[in-house]
Scaffold this active site. Structure first.
Site, PDB file in Angstrom:
ATOM      1  N   GLU A  47      40.830  40.338  31.632  1.00 38.57           N
ATOM      2  CA  GLU A  47      41.298  41.718  31.828  1.00 38.57           C
ATOM      3  C   GLU A  47      42.480  42.102  30.927  1.00 38.57           C
ATOM      4  OE1 GLU A  47      38.805  40.337  34.733  1.00 38.57           O
ATOM      5  OE2 GLU A  47      40.789  39.501  34.372  1.00 38.57           O
TER       6      GLU A  47
ATOM      7  N   ASP B   9      35.793  34.562  31.531  1.00 39.92           N
ATOM      8  CA  ASP B   9      36.476  34.972  32.754  1.00 39.92           C
ATOM      9  C   ASP B   9      37.929  35.316  32.423  1.00 39.92           C
ATOM     10  OD1 ASP B   9      36.961  35.418  35.430  1.00 39.92           O
ATOM     11  OD2 ASP B   9      37.078  33.295  35.969  1.00 39.92           O
TER      12      ASP B   9
ATOM     13  N   ASP C  48      35.564  38.311  42.457  1.00 35.23           N
ATOM     14  CA  ASP C  48      35.916  37.531  43.646  1.00 35.23           C
ATOM     15  C   ASP C  48      35.727  38.340  44.919  1.00 35.23           C
ATOM     16  OD1 ASP C  48      36.570  35.665  41.804  1.00 35.23           O
ATOM     17  OD2 ASP C  48      38.729  35.889  41.991  1.00 35.23           O
TER      18      ASP C  48
END
Length: 919
Positions: free
Chosen positions: A439, A436, A559
């Protein structure tokens, strides 16, 4: 999981982004062109008139064009005098273009063609432009010529590249992600499409999200003849893509133009050709297609144990239990919280669930906590694996507080990462990893230092507030490029809340160039690390993705929000990722935050039960939303997941097809019904494979759904006697009470189903039923299907290893006889596992059922006839569900479902089952 649910960007207030602009210069002139030894053509382009808008022009460009097989064409344009950044060739293997010619020959004065099997490349010299044409019908697929509007000429500067193609207004375009598209799966003219991996939540519409996929599929229907092609711009730099309806323009802040054209001509063929190039989707273990439960906020192990027990008590399927970072010691990767997740207790829990066939997955983030007593950090410093800024590890802040980011472009980092995975697996035998925040996400921006005299973070308040001492970095052109992409939908600086873009990777690579491949490079390293532990098939879930990520990892859509709108958006995003070569995808069921309503959660599990990756996940601050929390949701879950678990062999076979051909597991309807233009924008229904259609309720308060049914017979998988028989593509209103989702099987198919269960391991051990669908009432018809079985712990998903079996199923109705038979490749594995077919159900048969007995043959030897058959035959009349629709239904057909049970046919042996129709 992510803080970004609080970073809501009001896109309606963002600065407008111009979709068109005045020409920048007059383009380039082709000054030489010649064939090269490898079979392509290579040329030189000279700038016509220099200007300084967005910087100086690159004066001389190299053009390289090659047909890479029958269906793929490459057009590569770069600086002729020096090397520029490209996606690393070791991450995404491909041919390295040749160097410019030392001797040049004059090109044709007007135009020239370079013809391949499917595609033709043509060019004009001055100003240079090129077109790609389909050879079979002369259709122009891509046209960059600037001789007439709406396209400007080619622009190539150090930090600004522009290229445009004209498009027909009636073309339907799909792709260009990752973003949340409010208008559905089709690209919508004048919506912004910015590609730059960014940590903002998926509730932000038309904004650059977690992944970057600069590829689109173009579907056209000219004179009733559909055809599709794909276009990939292999470039990892930030970009805006402007689609106006009659043109598409790339505006890129670095790199090269490395364009690939895929000829199709079907949508499925485009994805096949695309994934052949970028890497086939990863093989997934069987259990990954079961249901997954996660939550940020399972504070201790006893809570996790209760969740597993409550699913069992509610009789709701559950295969995988997850931990967000609650299991960690101080949010640090590869650690255990000794108080809340004591290792002996956790190991005992894992022994228990593993013995039942369940699995366990945990999260890891890329940021490594700066802590001299932390072994992972110590070894990282020793190996020198971090991204640097001015020679020192770049400092950022994520959940542990101050962190450094591993540089996955560095071979030493890949080796170190694999070693940390191995050490953690020895500590806790996890079954997969969830990567996670890659990015990469940073709670701070700019150049930061750890503050003196105060604790950061101090343990009070939200952990995502930046507490480092930071200052903005704007001193280099990499931090403040001349052209501002529409980052985060509001043109924020490209280094905002991420790694500073002037930071440096291995071999001097700039974060400016490599930013959007960070998550991809981490997926590659993680896959290698997991594979090296026990040689088992890895399972990885990654938030950030790039071209080729699907070869290593699954994806969830980040999300989202517990709203009806987000439920709708999840379908389009799921379908897009099938196009991107990442078929194992799904959204957080019931929404990541805030609290979903009971009704919404009912409807969401009725959709999410059929996502390829099916997981309920919730935010720390949301109320508990496991599927057993409401009895009505539990009932919907038992219904929808009950069907999914019966369909697991079908899903797994589709995953095999994805692995060998790229075929998406879930697909838009136009993938099967490409002639039907009214389906090109349909985003509220989807197909599983080519034959199973899900038509969910997506609106509050509805107890029926208006679903589109393409021409043909569609049988309800919840009640096989109910059928929608469409004489032409039409909308049909179906009953859909709160606990009901409509799932239909199309004609001419055979799907293998099992009895189901609450864990995939037990469901996989049950006997098979073959459901055969003929056109309603047809006296002549045929159907086919297939089944792939293997040892799902093996790294490779293939035939030829002695641990797999592939079965083709066929069926015909002809001359008053129904026949169902199989053809088996590599029978050994199926025979060893004892799988059998216990039942055959044939749908849509004319007449009243079966006359006489059932003939059964196995491997050519008759084992039963009408007098001694063990089979039990039951016939039930069909109920046509669209007879009440105005203009639908047509003539009523007398037809039945025939169920032949009591069989015990070994799947590993060829068999034949036949009977006479009672007409």
């Amino acid at each position: 999981f992510l803080l970004s649910f609080l970073l809501l960007l009001c896109l309606s207030l963002s600065p407008s982004v111009e979709s068109s602009s005045a020409p920048i210069g007059k383009g380039y002139r082709l000054i030489s062109v010649q064939e090269e030894d490898g079979g392509g053509i290579i040329g030189l382009l000279k700038v016509k008139e220099k200007n300084n808008v967005y910087g100086s022009d690159v004066p001389l460009l190299k053009l390289y064009v090659k047909h890479e097989g029958d269906s793929r064409l490459r057009v590569h344009i770069t600086d002729a005098s020096k090397q520029r950044w490209e996606v690393p060739y070791n991450l995404l293997p491909r041919e390295i273009p040749p160097t410019p010619p030392t001797k040049t020959s004059a090109s044709s004065p007007s135009a020239a063609n370079y013809t391949g099997a499917d595609l033709i490349f043509s060019y004009t010299n001055d100003p240079f432009g090129f077109a790609v044409t389909r050879k079979s019908n002369g259709q122009i697929l891509f046209d960059s010529s600037s001789s007439s509007s709406p396209c400007n000429a080619l622009v190539f500067k150090d930090q600004y590249l522009e290229l445009c193609t004209k498009l027909p207004r009636d073309a339907s375009l799909y792709g260009l992600g990752e973003n949340t598209q409010p208008h559905g799966i089709k690209l919508y003219p004048n919506d912004p499409y910015t590609l730059y991996t960014t940590d903002i939540s998926a509730i932000n519409l038309n904004a650059d999200l977690y992944g970057s996929h600069p590829v689109y599929l173009d579907l056209r229907n000219v004179g009733g003849e559909p055809s599709a092609h794909g276009v990939l711009l292999l470039n990892s730099n930030g970009m805006d893509v402007f689609y106006t309806g009659d043109s598409l323009t790339y505006k890129v802040i670095g790199g090269v133009f490395d364009l690939y054209f895929f000829s199709g001509p079907s949508p499925l063929a485009v994805v096949d050709q695309y994934t052949e190039f970028i890497g086939r989707p990863a093989a997934m273990p069987y259990w990954a297609f079961g249901f997954h439960q996660c939550r940020w906020g399972y504070h201790n192990l006893s809570v996790v144990e209760d969740v597993v027990d409550n699913y069992r008590k509610a009789n709701i399927p559950l295969d995988v239990i997850w931990n967000d970072d609650d299991h960690m010691d101080g949010h640090k990767d590869f650690t255990l919280n000794p108080l809340n997740y004591p290792r002996p207790d956790l190991l005992a829990f894992l022994d228990k669930i593993h013995s039942q066939g369940m699995h366990y997955v945990v999260i890891i983030d890329p940021g490594i906590g700066v802590n001299r007593s932390y072994g992972v950090y110590q070894r990282a410093i020793e190996k020198d694996v971090f991204i640097k800024y001015e020679g020192k590890p770049y400092l950022a802040q994520v959940w542990p507080g101050a962190v450094n980011f591993p540089d996955f472009l560095n071979p030493r980092t890949v080796e170190w990462w694999g070693d940390e995975i191995k050490r953690f697996h020895e500590l806790v035998p996890v079954d997969g990893l969830w990567i996670d925040m890659n990015e990469a996400s940073n709670f701070c921006s700019g150049l930061c230092t750890i503050p003196e005299g105060r604790i950061c973070p101090n343990g009070t308040g939200p952990g995502w507030i930046c507490c480092l001492d930071c200052k903005n970095i704007t001193k280099t052109k990499w931090d403040d490029p001349p052209y501002k992409i529409n980052a985060s939908g509001t043109q924020v600086p490209i280094g905002y809340k991420t790694i500073a873009t002037s930071a440096v990777h291995y071999n001097g690579v700039l974060e400016y160039d490599a930013h959007s491949i960070y998550g991809f490079s981490q997926s590659v390293a993680t896959h290698k690390g997991l594979l090296g532990i026990e040689g088992k098939r890895p399972f990885i879930l990654s938030r950030s993705t790039y071209v080729g990520s699907g070869h290593y990892a699954a994806h969830w859509t980040g999300d989202n929000k517990g709203t009806w709108e987000d439920l709708k958006y999840s379908i389009s995003t799921m379908l897009n990722f099938g196009l991107f070569g990442i078929p194992m995808v799904g959204s957080d069921i019931c929404g990541f935050y805030p609290a979903p309503t009971e009704e919404l959660c009912n409807r969401w599990i009725e959709v999410g039960a059929f996502y390829p990756f099916s997981r309920d996940h919730a935010n720390y601050y949301s109320p508990r939303q496991e599927l057993y929390q409401w009895e009505s949701v539990a009932e919907s879950a038992r219904n929808a997941l009950g069907l999914r678990y019966k369909l697991l062999p079908y899903y797994y076979t589709l995953s095999y097809e994805a692995h060998v051909s790229g075929a998406p597991i879930t697909r838009p309807l136009f993938f099967t019904f490409t002639n039907e233009t009214q389906l090109y924008g349909l985003s509220t229904q989807f197909l599983i494979g080519k034959s199973v259609m899900v038509s969910p309720v997506l609106e509050q308060g509805k107890t029926e759904v208006e679903a589109v049914f393409p021409r043909g017979s569609w049988y309800s998988l919840f009640d096989l006697t109910k059928v929608v028989d469409s004489k032409e593509t039409q909308s049909v209103v179906l009953d859909a009470p709160l606990n009901v989702v409509n799932v239909h099987l199309y004609q001419n198919a055979i799907i293998p189903m099992q009895r189901g269960g609450t864990i995939s391991k037990e469901a996989r051990a049950t006997p098979f039923t073959l459901v055969v669908s003929f056109p309603l009432g047809a006296k002549e018809g045929e159907a086919e299907g297939n089944l792939f079985l293997d040892d799902d712990e093996l790294p490779e998903m293939k035939l030829g290893n002695g641990r797999s079996t592939y079965v083709d199923f066929y069926a015909t109705v002809s001359g008053g006889t129904v026949k169902v038979w199989s053809d088996v490749k590599e029978s050994k594995f199926a025979l060893e596992n004892g799988w059998v077919v216990e039942k055959v159900i044939a749908l849509g048969l004319p007449g009243s059922g079966a006359a006489g007995g059932v003939d059964i043959e196995v491997d050519g030897g008759g084992i039963a006839d009408s007098s001694s058959s063990p089979a039990v035959v039951i016939a039930r009349e069909h109920e046509n569900m669209n007879k009440m629709v105005s203009g639908g239904g047509g003539d009523e057909v007398n037809s039945v479902t025939v169920e032949v049970s009591g069989l015990n046919l070994a799947l590993g042996k060829k068999f034949s089952v036949s009977w006479k129709l009672g007409l």
